[in-house]
Design a protein around this motif. Structure first.
Motif, PDB file in Angstrom:
ATOM      1  N   ILE A 114       4.403  -2.012  -4.551  1.00 24.94           N
ATOM      2  CA  ILE A 114       3.514  -0.853  -4.657  1.00 24.94           C
ATOM      3  C   ILE A 114       3.042  -0.413  -3.276  1.00 24.94           C
ATOM      4  O   ILE A 114       3.009   0.780  -2.954  1.00 24.94           O
ATOM      5  CB  ILE A 114       2.286  -1.177  -5.537  1.00 24.94           C
ATOM      6  CG1 ILE A 114       2.711  -1.554  -6.961  1.00 24.94           C
ATOM      7  CG2 ILE A 114       1.327   0.017  -5.565  1.00 24.94           C
ATOM      8  CD1 ILE A 114       3.317  -0.454  -7.747  1.00 24.94           C
ATOM      9  N   ASN A 115       2.696  -1.380  -2.440  1.00 19.71           N
ATOM     10  CA  ASN A 115       2.210  -1.070  -1.089  1.00 19.71           C
ATOM     11  C   ASN A 115       3.252  -0.324  -0.263  1.00 19.71           C
ATOM     12  O   ASN A 115       2.910   0.437   0.647  1.00 19.71           O
ATOM     13  CB  ASN A 115       1.818  -2.357  -0.360  1.00 19.71           C
ATOM     14  CG  ASN A 115       0.315  -2.550  -0.293  1.00 19.71           C
ATOM     15  OD1 ASN A 115      -0.444  -1.620  -0.529  1.00 19.71           O
ATOM     16  ND2 ASN A 115      -0.115  -3.752   0.035  1.00 19.71           N
ATOM     17  N   GLU A 116       4.529  -0.555  -0.566  1.00 17.58           N
ATOM     18  CA  GLU A 116       5.607   0.051   0.222  1.00 17.58           C
ATOM     19  C   GLU A 116       6.020   1.423  -0.284  1.00 17.58           C
ATOM     20  O   GLU A 116       6.842   2.096   0.348  1.00 17.58           O
ATOM     21  CB  GLU A 116       6.817  -0.892   0.225  1.00 17.58           C
ATOM     22  CG  GLU A 116       6.571  -2.173   1.027  1.00 17.58           C
ATOM     23  CD  GLU A 116       7.621  -3.244   0.778  1.00 17.58           C
ATOM     24  OE1 GLU A 116       8.560  -2.982  -0.016  1.00 17.58           O
ATOM     25  OE2 GLU A 116       7.498  -4.336   1.352  1.00 17.58           O
ATOM     26  N   THR A 117       5.479   1.862  -1.428  1.00 19.75           N
ATOM     27  CA  THR A 117       5.803   3.204  -1.909  1.00 19.75           C
ATOM     28  C   THR A 117       5.196   4.234  -0.970  1.00 19.75           C
ATOM     29  O   THR A 117       4.171   3.995  -0.336  1.00 19.75           O
ATOM     30  CB  THR A 117       5.278   3.448  -3.340  1.00 19.75           C
ATOM     31  OG1 THR A 117       3.857   3.269  -3.351  1.00 19.75           O
ATOM     32  CG2 THR A 117       5.917   2.483  -4.329  1.00 19.75           C
ATOM     33  N   LYS A 118       5.806   5.386  -0.912  1.00 23.38           N
ATOM     34  CA  LYS A 118       5.356   6.434  -0.005  1.00 23.38           C
ATOM     35  C   LYS A 118       3.926   6.870  -0.320  1.00 23.38           C
ATOM     36  O   LYS A 118       3.133   7.140   0.581  1.00 23.38           O
ATOM     37  CB  LYS A 118       6.299   7.635  -0.082  1.00 23.38           C
ATOM     38  CG  LYS A 118       5.977   8.769   0.879  1.00 23.38           C
ATOM     39  CD  LYS A 118       7.054   9.844   0.821  1.00 23.38           C
ATOM     40  CE  LYS A 118       6.749  10.978   1.803  1.00 23.38           C
ATOM     41  NZ  LYS A 118       5.576  11.770   1.376  1.00 23.38           N
ATOM     42  N   VAL A 119       3.595   6.930  -1.592  1.00 22.78           N
ATOM     43  CA  VAL A 119       2.262   7.389  -1.986  1.00 22.78           C
ATOM     44  C   VAL A 119       1.182   6.436  -1.481  1.00 22.78           C
ATOM     45  O   VAL A 119       0.033   6.827  -1.280  1.00 22.78           O
ATOM     46  CB  VAL A 119       2.191   7.560  -3.527  1.00 22.78           C
ATOM     47  CG1 VAL A 119       2.201   6.224  -4.237  1.00 22.78           C
ATOM     48  CG2 VAL A 119       0.961   8.369  -3.925  1.00 22.78           C
ATOM     49  N   CYS A 120       1.558   5.174  -1.217  1.00 15.01           N
ATOM     50  CA  CYS A 120       0.616   4.195  -0.650  1.00 15.01           C
ATOM     51  C   CYS A 120       0.743   4.097   0.864  1.00 15.01           C
ATOM     52  O   CYS A 120      -0.235   4.250   1.595  1.00 15.01           O
ATOM     53  CB  CYS A 120       0.853   2.812  -1.258  1.00 15.01           C
ATOM     54  SG  CYS A 120       0.168   2.570  -2.894  1.00 15.01           S
ATOM     55  N   SER A 121       1.962   3.824   1.319  1.00 16.86           N
ATOM     56  CA  SER A 121       2.165   3.483   2.733  1.00 16.86           C
ATOM     57  C   SER A 121       2.046   4.680   3.668  1.00 16.86           C
ATOM     58  O   SER A 121       1.587   4.538   4.805  1.00 16.86           O
ATOM     59  CB  SER A 121       3.535   2.819   2.914  1.00 16.86           C
ATOM     60  OG  SER A 121       4.580   3.713   2.560  1.00 16.86           O
ATOM     61  N   LEU A 125      -2.696   7.890  -0.568  1.00 16.49           N
ATOM     62  CA  LEU A 125      -3.391   8.433  -1.735  1.00 16.49           C
ATOM     63  C   LEU A 125      -3.711   7.349  -2.760  1.00 16.49           C
ATOM     64  O   LEU A 125      -4.596   7.515  -3.590  1.00 16.49           O
ATOM     65  CB  LEU A 125      -2.536   9.523  -2.392  1.00 16.49           C
ATOM     66  CG  LEU A 125      -2.251  10.761  -1.537  1.00 16.49           C
ATOM     67  CD1 LEU A 125      -1.285  11.692  -2.271  1.00 16.49           C
ATOM     68  CD2 LEU A 125      -3.541  11.497  -1.219  1.00 16.49           C
ATOM     69  N   LEU A 126      -2.974   6.267  -2.690  1.00 22.40           N
ATOM     70  CA  LEU A 126      -3.139   5.177  -3.635  1.00 22.40           C
ATOM     71  C   LEU A 126      -3.213   3.873  -2.853  1.00 22.40           C
ATOM     72  O   LEU A 126      -2.628   3.765  -1.767  1.00 22.40           O
ATOM     73  CB  LEU A 126      -1.951   5.157  -4.607  1.00 22.40           C
ATOM     74  CG  LEU A 126      -2.097   4.316  -5.874  1.00 22.40           C
ATOM     75  CD1 LEU A 126      -3.147   4.918  -6.787  1.00 22.40           C
ATOM     76  CD2 LEU A 126      -0.762   4.256  -6.615  1.00 22.40           C
ATOM     77  N   HIS A 127      -3.910   2.893  -3.399  1.00 21.78           N
ATOM     78  CA  HIS A 127      -4.121   1.652  -2.667  1.00 21.78           C
ATOM     79  C   HIS A 127      -3.920   0.446  -3.570  1.00 21.78           C
ATOM     80  O   HIS A 127      -3.968   0.555  -4.797  1.00 21.78           O
ATOM     81  CB  HIS A 127      -5.546   1.630  -2.090  1.00 21.78           C
ATOM     82  CG  HIS A 127      -5.911   2.870  -1.344  1.00 21.78           C
ATOM     83  ND1 HIS A 127      -5.708   3.025   0.010  1.00 21.78           N
ATOM     84  CD2 HIS A 127      -6.457   4.047  -1.775  1.00 21.78           C
ATOM     85  CE1 HIS A 127      -6.106   4.224   0.387  1.00 21.78           C
ATOM     86  NE2 HIS A 127      -6.569   4.855  -0.678  1.00 21.78           N
ATOM     87  N   VAL A 128      -3.679  -0.691  -2.951  1.00 21.96           N
ATOM     88  CA  VAL A 128      -3.682  -1.983  -3.633  1.00 21.96           C
ATOM     89  C   VAL A 128      -4.771  -2.807  -2.959  1.00 21.96           C
ATOM     90  O   VAL A 128      -4.758  -2.944  -1.730  1.00 21.96           O
ATOM     91  CB  VAL A 128      -2.327  -2.704  -3.509  1.00 21.96           C
ATOM     92  CG1 VAL A 128      -2.391  -4.071  -4.188  1.00 21.96           C
ATOM     93  CG2 VAL A 128      -1.205  -1.869  -4.129  1.00 21.96           C
ATOM     94  N   PRO A 129      -5.738  -3.336  -3.715  1.00 23.52           N
ATOM     95  CA  PRO A 129      -6.759  -4.176  -3.079  1.00 23.52           C
ATOM     96  C   PRO A 129      -6.092  -5.295  -2.286  1.00 23.52           C
ATOM     97  O   PRO A 129      -5.053  -5.831  -2.707  1.00 23.52           O
ATOM     98  CB  PRO A 129      -7.547  -4.741  -4.269  1.00 23.52           C
ATOM     99  CG  PRO A 129      -7.343  -3.743  -5.369  1.00 23.52           C
ATOM    100  CD  PRO A 129      -5.939  -3.252  -5.181  1.00 23.52           C
ATOM    101  N   SER A 130      -6.639  -5.639  -1.133  1.00 21.85           N
ATOM    102  CA  SER A 130      -6.035  -6.678  -0.297  1.00 21.85           C
ATOM    103  C   SER A 130      -5.764  -7.926  -1.136  1.00 21.85           C
ATOM    104  O   SER A 130      -6.557  -8.303  -1.993  1.00 21.85           O
ATOM    105  CB  SER A 130      -6.943  -7.006   0.884  1.00 21.85           C
ATOM    106  OG  SER A 130      -8.240  -7.357   0.450  1.00 21.85           O
ATOM    107  N   PHE A 131      -4.636  -8.548  -0.893  1.00 24.62           N
ATOM    108  CA  PHE A 131      -4.181  -9.656  -1.738  1.00 24.62           C
ATOM    109  C   PHE A 131      -3.436 -10.691  -0.926  1.00 24.62           C
ATOM    110  O   PHE A 131      -2.957 -10.421   0.192  1.00 24.62           O
ATOM    111  CB  PHE A 131      -3.281  -9.131  -2.857  1.00 24.62           C
ATOM    112  CG  PHE A 131      -2.003  -8.504  -2.371  1.00 24.62           C
ATOM    113  CD1 PHE A 131      -0.825  -9.238  -2.300  1.00 24.62           C
ATOM    114  CD2 PHE A 131      -1.970  -7.173  -1.962  1.00 24.62           C
ATOM    115  CE1 PHE A 131       0.355  -8.674  -1.838  1.00 24.62           C
ATOM    116  CE2 PHE A 131      -0.796  -6.590  -1.483  1.00 24.62           C
ATOM    117  CZ  PHE A 131       0.367  -7.339  -1.433  1.00 24.62           C
TER     118      PHE A 131
END
Length: 363
Positions: A114-121, A125-131
């Protein structure tokens, strides 16, 4: 009605007894028949090649995949034979591909994806809580791993494998004293306040349905920093029939201060488009939360073939998606065959003309 593809209209399906009952396999059979398909329940005690040929397979082989990962030889043997069959039948539509499911069964790998998708990276616009991934019970090692990955207290600790009853058992750890409660292999994910509201995104092909569910209350305030670890089952917290509890109810003063967050559907559409392209999945669910203070959207989980609770007619949408894709595949094959025939004819006619102009090989 869809015409037979490659001489067959069989659609195989396999689910665990529990899943089969929940999704109503009899209804699935009726809908497949409506679209011109013959429904065949796959018998895993027999070789799959003896039960086809299939134009598509609808399944949730996750139970077998987990068994195989845990050293179950019969499950491993069956999956090997299935992969061989799929390799020999590349036009068969698999809902969904085993290799894609393998990624989503691993929470750590899923969050990385998910983090590597364009919408995130790139678009942010979108985030993944630090993990981070935790593989030890040594407190010093855990502290170092959390620091390295910028995972903050409080954090959610959940099993790395995202399928099965154990995957729903989680805990919320508030401080270093709670690190003794880490049960590896696990994933630690910084807890983000989200107004006790979870958005479940149910994806079917290029369509999605969103439903609101209860979720954990806000815990990121200082007054919770000395609290002991809270253990919970996520199914009890956010399932379709979950009721509000102390864990999922905001304080009265919070209800006044926090405005209702709204999901940005444009962001969700972009994520689904990118994910569907990258992992080639048809049936999956995404758990989204929105921070009321920042309005940032976070992905906290992705699920393989979820329950679709609250989504009316999802089996119909699924079968129509299969029918549309197979029809498109058939049209592409017809166009290819037509192009190939024209090329052969043009080549043959050109060769014939060339040869007769030289007085040789007249027909």
């Amino acid at each position: 009605m869809l015409p037979n593809v490659a001489g067959s209209s069989k659609v195989g399906f396999w689910f665990s007894t529990k899943k089969k009952k929940k999704l109503n396999s009899d209804q699935l059979r009726q809908i497949l028949k409506k679209y011109g398909f013959e429904a065949v329940e796959i018998d895993t005690t027999r070789h799959i090649s003896d039960q086809g040929p299939f134009v598509a397979i609808i399944h949730k082989f996750t139970d077998l995949m987990i068994d195989s990962m845990n050293g179950n030889q019969p499950a491993d043997n069956y999956l090997d034979s299935l992969k061989v069959y799929l390799a020999k039948n590349p036009r068969l539509m698999m809902v969904d591909p085993l290799e894609s499911i393998q990624v989503l069964l691993n929470r750590y790998d899923t969050y990385k994806l998910i983090n590597e998708t364009k919408v995130c990276s790139q678009d942010k616009l979108l985030h993944v809580p630090s993990f981070t991934q935790l593989s030890s019970t040594n407190v010093d090692e855990i502290k170092e791993q959390l620091k390295r990955s910028d995972v903050q207290f409080p954090f959610i600790c959940k099993k790395n494998i995202s399928h099965g009853s154990q995957s729903h058992k989680m805990c919320l750890i508030f401080n270093e004293d709670g690190l003794k409660d880490v049960d590896p292999p696990s994933v630690a994910q910084t807890f983000i306040d989200h107004g006790a509201l979870l958005y479940k995104i149910y994806v079917i092909g290029d369509k999605y349905h969103m439903v609101e569910r209860p979720s954990l209350r806000n815990f990121a305030m200082d007054r919770w920093k000395d609290h002991q670890t809270i253990f919970f089952n996520s199914h009890d917290i956010s399932s379709g029939d979950s009721l509000r509890s102390k864990l999922t109810t905001l304080d009265d003063d919070e209800k006044v201060k926090i405005s209702h967050s709204v999901v940005n559907n444009s962001i969700i559409r972009r994520l689904i488009k990118q994910l569907s392209s990258e992992i080639q999945m048809t049936m999956y669910g995404i758990d989204i939360i929105v921070c009321p203070k920042t309005q940032k959207h976070y992905v906290i989980d992705v699920n393989v073939f979820p329950g679709y609770d609250g989504v009316d007619g999802y089996l119909e949408i699924l079968v129509k998606t299969i029918a549309d894709r197979k029809a498109s595949q058939s049209n592409e094959q017809l166009q290819f065959n037509g192009t190939l025939k024209n090329t052969i004819n043009a080549t043959y006619n050109g060769d014939s003309h060339h040869k007769t102009s030289n007085g040789r090989n007249r027909l």
